[in-house]
Each structure stands twice: as structure tokens, then as C-alpha cells.
Design a protein around this motif. Structure first.
Motif, PDB file in Angstrom:
ATOM      1  N   TYR A 226       0.425  -1.327  -0.240  1.00  0.00           N
ATOM      2  CA  TYR A 226      -0.194   0.080  -0.228  1.00  0.00           C
ATOM      3  C   TYR A 226       0.683   1.036   0.029  1.00  0.00           C
ATOM      4  O   TYR A 226       1.887   1.382   0.386  1.00  0.00           O
ATOM      5  N   ASP A 227       0.606   2.462  -0.360  1.00  0.00           N
ATOM      6  CA  ASP A 227       0.822   3.358  -0.034  1.00  0.00           C
ATOM      7  C   ASP A 227       0.087   4.519   0.467  1.00  0.00           C
ATOM      8  O   ASP A 227      -1.159   4.334  -0.253  1.00  0.00           O
ATOM      9  N   TRP A 228      -0.246   5.712   0.309  1.00  0.00           N
ATOM     10  CA  TRP A 228      -0.928   6.910   0.351  1.00  0.00           C
ATOM     11  C   TRP A 228      -0.488   8.147   0.286  1.00  0.00           C
ATOM     12  O   TRP A 228       1.083   8.815   0.089  1.00  0.00           O
ATOM     13  N   PHE A 229      -1.275   9.133  -0.414  1.00  0.00           N
ATOM     14  CA  PHE A 229      -1.563  10.130  -0.678  1.00  0.00           C
ATOM     15  C   PHE A 229      -2.474  11.271  -0.147  1.00  0.00           C
ATOM     16  O   PHE A 229      -3.540  11.378   0.583  1.00  0.00           O
ATOM     17  N   GLN A 230      -2.027  12.984   0.394  1.00  0.00           N
ATOM     18  CA  GLN A 230      -3.049  13.778   1.117  1.00  0.00           C
ATOM     19  C   GLN A 230      -3.049  14.275  -0.032  1.00  0.00           C
ATOM     20  O   GLN A 230      -2.138  14.668  -0.916  1.00  0.00           O
ATOM     21  N   THR A 231      -4.221  15.682  -0.015  1.00  0.00           N
ATOM     22  CA  THR A 231      -4.716  16.465  -0.828  1.00  0.00           C
ATOM     23  C   THR A 231      -5.438  17.468   0.906  1.00  0.00           C
ATOM     24  O   THR A 231      -5.493  16.748   2.108  1.00  0.00           O
ATOM     25  N   ASP A 232      -5.458  19.121   0.104  1.00  0.00           N
ATOM     26  CA  ASP A 232      -6.194  19.572   1.740  1.00  0.00           C
ATOM     27  C   ASP A 232      -7.105  19.003   2.469  1.00  0.00           C
ATOM     28  O   ASP A 232      -7.203  19.114   3.133  1.00  0.00           O
ATOM     29  N   GLY A 233      -8.577  17.686   1.743  1.00  0.00           N
ATOM     30  CA  GLY A 233      -9.049  18.129   2.137  1.00  0.00           C
ATOM     31  C   GLY A 233      -9.225  16.533   2.212  1.00  0.00           C
ATOM     32  O   GLY A 233     -10.260  15.927   2.673  1.00  0.00           O
ATOM     33  N   THR A 234      -8.464  15.695   1.890  1.00  0.00           N
ATOM     34  CA  THR A 234      -8.379  14.418   1.539  1.00  0.00           C
ATOM     35  C   THR A 234      -7.187  13.580   2.246  1.00  0.00           C
ATOM     36  O   THR A 234      -6.601  14.054   2.067  1.00  0.00           O
ATOM     37  N   LYS A 295      -6.371  -2.544  -8.219  1.00  0.00           N
ATOM     38  CA  LYS A 295      -5.611  -1.504  -7.374  1.00  0.00           C
ATOM     39  C   LYS A 295      -7.777  -0.935  -6.675  1.00  0.00           C
ATOM     40  O   LYS A 295      -8.280  -0.856  -7.452  1.00  0.00           O
ATOM     41  N   VAL A 296      -7.156  -0.467  -5.593  1.00  0.00           N
ATOM     42  CA  VAL A 296      -8.360  -0.603  -4.763  1.00  0.00           C
ATOM     43  C   VAL A 296      -8.022   1.427  -4.262  1.00  0.00           C
ATOM     44  O   VAL A 296      -6.460   1.201  -3.353  1.00  0.00           O
ATOM     45  N   GLN A 297      -8.868   2.490  -4.081  1.00  0.00           N
ATOM     46  CA  GLN A 297      -8.344   3.421  -3.554  1.00  0.00           C
ATOM     47  C   GLN A 297      -9.050   3.556  -2.812  1.00  0.00           C
ATOM     48  O   GLN A 297     -10.826   4.033  -2.860  1.00  0.00           O
ATOM     49  N   VAL A 298      -9.377   4.319  -1.030  1.00  0.00           N
ATOM     50  CA  VAL A 298      -9.891   4.313  -0.220  1.00  0.00           C
ATOM     51  C   VAL A 298      -9.567   5.900   0.276  1.00  0.00           C
ATOM     52  O   VAL A 298      -8.819   6.252   0.334  1.00  0.00           O
ATOM     53  N   CYS A 299     -10.927   6.910  -0.204  1.00  0.00           N
ATOM     54  CA  CYS A 299     -10.896   7.966   0.297  1.00  0.00           C
ATOM     55  C   CYS A 299     -11.454   8.339   1.694  1.00  0.00           C
ATOM     56  O   CYS A 299     -12.600   8.623   1.146  1.00  0.00           O
ATOM     57  N   LEU A 300     -10.741   9.333   2.397  1.00  0.00           N
ATOM     58  CA  LEU A 300     -10.635   9.699   3.672  1.00  0.00           C
ATOM     59  C   LEU A 300     -11.113  11.215   3.496  1.00  0.00           C
ATOM     60  O   LEU A 300     -10.247  11.578   2.622  1.00  0.00           O
ATOM     61  N   HIS A 301     -11.745  12.201   4.236  1.00  0.00           N
ATOM     62  CA  HIS A 301     -12.025  13.403   3.809  1.00  0.00           C
ATOM     63  C   HIS A 301     -11.845  14.177   5.529  1.00  0.00           C
ATOM     64  O   HIS A 301     -12.886  13.733   6.676  1.00  0.00           O
ATOM     65  N   LYS A 302     -11.387  14.629   5.381  1.00  0.00           N
ATOM     66  CA  LYS A 302     -10.677  15.371   6.489  1.00  0.00           C
ATOM     67  C   LYS A 302     -11.650  15.851   7.169  1.00  0.00           C
ATOM     68  O   LYS A 302     -12.373  17.179   6.344  1.00  0.00           O
ATOM     69  N   SER A 303     -11.512  16.238   8.726  1.00  0.00           N
ATOM     70  CA  SER A 303     -12.923  17.250   9.359  1.00  0.00           C
ATOM     71  C   SER A 303     -11.560  18.335   9.014  1.00  0.00           C
ATOM     72  O   SER A 303     -11.959  19.869   9.207  1.00  0.00           O
ATOM     73  N   VAL A 304     -10.251  18.874   9.478  1.00  0.00           N
ATOM     74  CA  VAL A 304      -9.601  19.946   9.334  1.00  0.00           C
ATOM     75  C   VAL A 304      -8.332  19.523   8.378  1.00  0.00           C
ATOM     76  O   VAL A 304      -7.900  19.018   8.424  1.00  0.00           O
ATOM     77  N   LYS A 305      -8.395  20.950   7.551  1.00  0.00           N
ATOM     78  CA  LYS A 305      -7.137  20.915   6.257  1.00  0.00           C
ATOM     79  C   LYS A 305      -6.268  20.565   7.183  1.00  0.00           C
ATOM     80  O   LYS A 305      -5.755  22.678   6.916  1.00  0.00           O
ATOM     81  N   ASP A 306      -5.354  19.987   7.696  1.00  0.00           N
ATOM     82  CA  ASP A 306      -4.290  20.010   8.555  1.00  0.00           C
ATOM     83  C   ASP A 306      -3.598  18.694   7.793  1.00  0.00           C
ATOM     84  O   ASP A 306      -4.030  18.201   6.786  1.00  0.00           O
TER      85      ASP A 306
END
Length: 546
Positions: A226-234, A295-306
Motif C-alpha cells: 500500500y501507499d498513501w497521499f493527501q490533498t488539503d481535504g482528503t 488497485k483499490v483506493q480508499v478516500c477519507l475526508h478530513k474534518s480539518v484541512k491540516d
């Protein structure tokens, strides 16, 4: 058998998938309680280790042996057993005392009227349960005076024995630590005493199996990563399974509070990711699957954009790849959102998963329904059906957010009677999925046959749809046989017999065949017996039961 090589024929076949399934759906009410044969060529294969596992309750006994299930005497149903356990009667013979049981002591209690057995380190006096056991006295006596954990797991691991046998608890098995481990065992015992659950005042080990992390793993190149990445909101977790994923999917995702559990069901193997998240997220999760590349991608949505520095703190068994049968079952609370009548005694229940859960149930897998009745947990497996059998107004557009279960209601069935009376909006615990059926092991079969009776149609429905969608060349036929037809019925009548199957189960030269069977116990036993008489091997027979 004709092979469809013409592109126009293939296109027409694919275009008629929904029509075929719609037709099947429209006649479901005509064959529930009767039986139906499906035939497909240029298809599927299952090796000897296929689902269900040898020796499990989902396989019919070998020729010459009867299935270990007996008719219970009047007054000996599960509900009657629950009443007995709550009557105050001493079922252990120890008048409420809990003792430490040595291996030598356990061996002494091995008779019909004095039967002790050990499951996961806890010893139970099951003498009073003899006449209540669906498998009969002979089956239960196989566990007399021994550690029956492996035997229990092979036959009915999903049964909540802790709840059913809590009034039969004798005590804990005595542990004989080696001299080198005495100090660590003592320390562990002290920790367990304060942290684990208690039953009648005795510390009880976790009800789930210990996951054997030291078991042999596949070659490293075949292990998912697995790997991971983030944006401002996810925050996005990507799992590379390194194999093609069936169209039904393979991901089971549960976001509960600040923990995220992601499980990939890959044939007989399970890959697990499990974190306590670094920061708060919204209570929903999005799952996207690229089937052809695995490939499977799981997307979480941040409550705070940190900015996150890591996904979270790894929890127990994080990033492990083990056999599905060794993985602990995971449950989540679902809501009953609709009921659809199929026949006078059969319903399709639509269960909505929690907002943070997404469950893609692979073909050939089942889930478990669990509910508490009179203080005892009752659990039973069911095979989901596709949304093509559900009225459009009641189906969900998002795969994995709902589960649809076709259930026959039995008047004397403790769980099904309860399900029939459940109001919309009620909660049910759903565990799993479980099973080792894999699309990857089905490619070499040239002829696929399916024999189904009643709600035995449920696993066949998904297998038919998968075959029509994912396999390039098949020939599909269906034959309905009604045992109690109306006068207007013009098709086949009667019950399954050797002559009928001999005409149906063709075996062309060099053909590789698979015969799938599902239905009531008597139908399944007879069907398998007849198929064996036609010289089909054990590797060519797959029984779905649950």
C-alpha cells in the motif's frame, strides 16, 4: 456445445445480460420450493481446495456417510436451550464454582452423561447440550474429553459458543509454561486479568482466533502493498493487490470513530490494514476499484484541512497477509431499510451499512447475521444477492453500501421468525464476508452446471452474472423443474433423479466440468449422490451451504 466466436453474437450476449437476469428474477417465485438447473459451457474450474473447505459444514459428507444433522426431539430447539440456560439449573455439576482443568482431568470426562470439552482454552460441560445439538450426540461426542478447537472451527466456527454455553463453563485449561517462559507468562496473566472480559467471574480469552502471523507467506513479489497521499481535504490509501480483481470487488472498509480497518479478500488470502488515524475525519469513506490492474483506493475526508505526517498509529495485525480462515471476523451494525416479498415465505432484506463502511462481497462468499434473542447471540450465514433482484426504487446506486439477502422464513426458525417480524429501521450485526471461492481458480473449466432448489438460487445468481459479464465465451441455458406445479405449467415436473441429471450433465471428450449444488439438505445430499454416480470427481463438485 457451441462456441460463440462471432463478435455480433458476443455483443448480443452482453447486451442481453440484464434481460436474462430480469427474466430469472421474474420467475424466482416459480422455483423457490422447487428446483432449477443452469448450464454454461466454455467456463470455470475449481481445484480440490476450493470453497468450502474440506470437512466444513458447507460440504456434504463423502459417499456412504450421512450428513451430521439430526431431527431434534420436540422441546429441544435453540429457543428451548436458551430457556434451560436461564432456568437456574446447574449445568456444570460444580454448583457455580469455576476451576482450573488439567489435561489429565479433561480426558476423564468423555462419556455421554459426563462430557467436557475445551474450546480456545475454556472448558465446558456439554452433557446437557447433547439432545439440543443439531449435529446429534455422535457428532458432539467427537469432542468429548479433548481440546476441540480445531474440530469446532472446521464445522461451525461462526457459532457464538461463548454465549450459548456460558452456563456450562467449567473453567480454564491449566497452562504448563516452559521454565524459560515462566516469568513472561506470569506477567501476561496479570495483564490479562485486568484487561480481558469476564464470564461468571473468570477471565476469558478473546473469543476470536489468534491470527498466526508466523504462518508461511506467499513470495514477497506476490504480496499486496500500500501507499498513501493527501490533498488539503482528503487522505487517500492505495492498495496494490498485484492481481486482477473480480467485478464484484474485494474490499471491506470500516471507519469507526478514529480507527480505519481495510481488508482485501484475495482468494483464500486476506490482506489487512488497520490504523488509529492521525487526525479527525468525516464519517464517510469512498472506495474506488480498478479491477483490471488490481488497485483499490480508499478516500477519507478530513474534518480539518491540516497536514498529516502519517496515516496513523498501526494497530494489531496491521499490514498482515494471511489465510482468510485465520482472520478474525469483523462485525458492523447495519440498518434494515426495506423488505421485499418474493413468495409467501421468502423475503429479500436490504441492509444499509454504516456511513463509514463499504463491503464488496466477492462471488461465492457469505456474510453472517447476528442478533441477541433472550440474552443469547444467534448467528447464521447468508449469501448476498445482486441488486438486479431488487426493485429499482429500493436498490442503492453505490456498490458496497447495501447488502441484499434472500431469506426463507421458517415458522419454527428462531432467527428467521425474528427477521420476519423486525420493523424497518431495526439494527442487525453483519460479520464477514467469509469463504475462499476465487474467480482466479475458475478459468480452465469448459462446462459449468448449477443445480439449485429454493433459496439455493442465491449463490447461483451472482455466479451466473459474473460468468456472463467477465468470461468471453459461454453458452447459457436454464431448465425449470417444479415438484408441485399448477395445471398451467408446461415445463418439467417432478423431483431430481438419475435419469434427469444424466440427460442434463453432458461430458464431451476432454471437457473440464464443475457442478455447483445448493438447496435444502435433502436436495443437496441427493443431488451430490447422483452426480457422483455419474462419475464426477470430488474436485468437480462444489457445494454451497450455510
Amino acid at each position: 456445445m457451441l462456441k460463440e466466436d462471432d463478435e455480433d453474437c458476443r455483443a448480443a450476449k452482453r447486451g442481453n445480460i440484464s434481460a436474462v437476469l430480469s427474466a430469472i428474477s421474474s420467475v424466482v417465485s416459480g422455483f423457490l420450493g422447487n428446483w432449477i438447473c443452469f448450464k454454461a459451457s466454455e467456463m470455470l474450474n475449481v481445484p480440490s481446495q476450493s470453497f468450502p473447505a474440506a470437512g466444513s459444514q458447507q460440504r456434504v459428507a463423502p459417499t456412504g456417510q450421512s450428513r451430521n444433522k439430526v431431527a431434534l426431539k420436540p422441546g429441544h430447539s435453540l429457543l428451548d436451550w436458551i430457556r434451560l440456560t436461564k432456568s437456574g439449573r446447574d449445568l456444570t455439576g460444580l454448583r457455580g464454582r469455576l476451576i482450573e482443568v488439567t489435561e489429565e482431568e479433561l480426558k476423564k470426562h468423555n462419556t455421554r452423561n459426563d462430557c467436557w470439552t475445551c474450546i480456545r482454552g475454556m472448558v465446558y460441560n456439554v452433557s446437557a447440550y447433547m439432545d439440543f445439538h443439531p449435529g446429534g450426540e455422535e457428532e458432539l461426542m467427537r469432542a468429548a474429553g479433548i481440546d476441540s478447537t480445531d474440530l469446532f472451527d472446521q464445522v461451525h466456527r461462526w457459532v457464538n459458543y461463548e454465549s450459548m454455553l456460558k452456563e456450562c463453563l467449567v473453567g480454564r485449561m491449566a497452562v504448563k509454561p516452559s521454565p524459560a517462559l515462566r516469568g513472561s507468562v506470569s506477567s501476561f496473566a496479570q495483564t490479562e486479568k485486568t484487561e480481558s472480559a469476564h464470564m461468571n467471574g473468570l477471565s476469558v480469552p478473546p473469543p476470536s482466533r489468534q491470527e498466526p502471523l508466523s504462518s508461511p507467506l506467499p513470495a514477497k513479489d506476490h504480496r499486496p502493498r500500500y501507499d498513501w497521499f493527501q490533498t488539503d481535504g482528503t487522505v487517500n490509501i492505495i492498495v496494490y493487490t498485484k492481481r486482477k480483481i473480480p467485478s464484484a470487488g474485494c474490499a471491506v472498509v470500516d471507519l469507526q470513530g478514529d480507527t480505519l480497518r481495510v481488508e482485501m479478500l484475495l482468494g483464500k488470502m486476506s490482506y489487512l490494514l488497520y490504523w488509529r488515524l492521525s487526525s479527525e475525519v468525516q464519517g464517510r469513506v469512498d472506495v474506488q476499484t480498478a479491477h483490471s490492474v488490481g488497485k483499490v483506493q480508499v478516500c477519507l475526508h478530513k474534518s480539518v484541512k491540516d497536514k498529516w505526517t502519517k496515516v496513523g498509529q498501526p494497530l494489531e495485525h496491521h499490514d498482515t497477509f494471511i489465510q482468510c480462515k485465520d482472520r478474525e471476523l469483523s462485525y458492523r451494525e447495519c440498518v434494515l431499510v426495506s423488505k421485499s416479498d418474493v413468495t409467501h415465505d421468502t423475503q429479500v432484506l436490504c441492509l444499509q451499512l454504516p456511513p463509514g463502511s463499504n463491503m464488496q462481497v466477492p462471488v461465492g462468499r457469505h456474510v453472517y447475521l447476528k442478533t441477541s434473542l433472550q440474552g443469547t447471540d444467534v448467528v447464521k450465514p447468508y449469501t448476498p444477492v445482486d441488486q438486479s433482484l431488487i426493485p429499482p426504487s429500493q436498490s442503492s446506486a453505490e456498490m458496497g453500501s447495501d447488502l441484499n439477502l434472500m431469506i426463507k422464513i421458517y415458522p419454527d426458525g428462531l432467527l428467521t421468525s425474528h427477521l420476519a417480524s423486525l420493523p424497518i429501521g431495526s439494527s442487525l450485526s453483519v460479520g464477514g464476508p467469509e469463504g475462499s471461492f476465487s474467480m482466479r481458480i475458475l478459468h480452465d473449466v469448459t462446462h459449468l452446471y448449477m443445480l439449485a432448489a429454493g433459496t439455493g438460487f442465491t449463490p447461483m445468481a451472482r455466479l451466473i452474472r459474473l460468468a456472463l459479464q467477465d468470461l468471453t465465451s459461454i453458452r447459457f441455458e436454464v431448465e425449470y423443474v417444479l415438484s408441485e406445479p399448477t395445471d398451467s405449467w408446461k415445463g418439467r415436473r417432478g423431483r431430481i433423479d438419475a435419469c434427469m441429471l444424466q440427460n442434463f450433465l453432458e461430458r464431451p471428450e476432454k471437457a473440464r466440468c464443475l457442478v455447483c449444488v445448493c438447496g435444502p439438505t435433502r436436495f443437496t445430499e441427493l443431488a451430490v449422490q447422483l452426480v457422483r454416480q455419474l462419475d464426477f470427481s470430488e474436485e468437480e463438485i462444489l457445494i454451497f451451504q450455510g
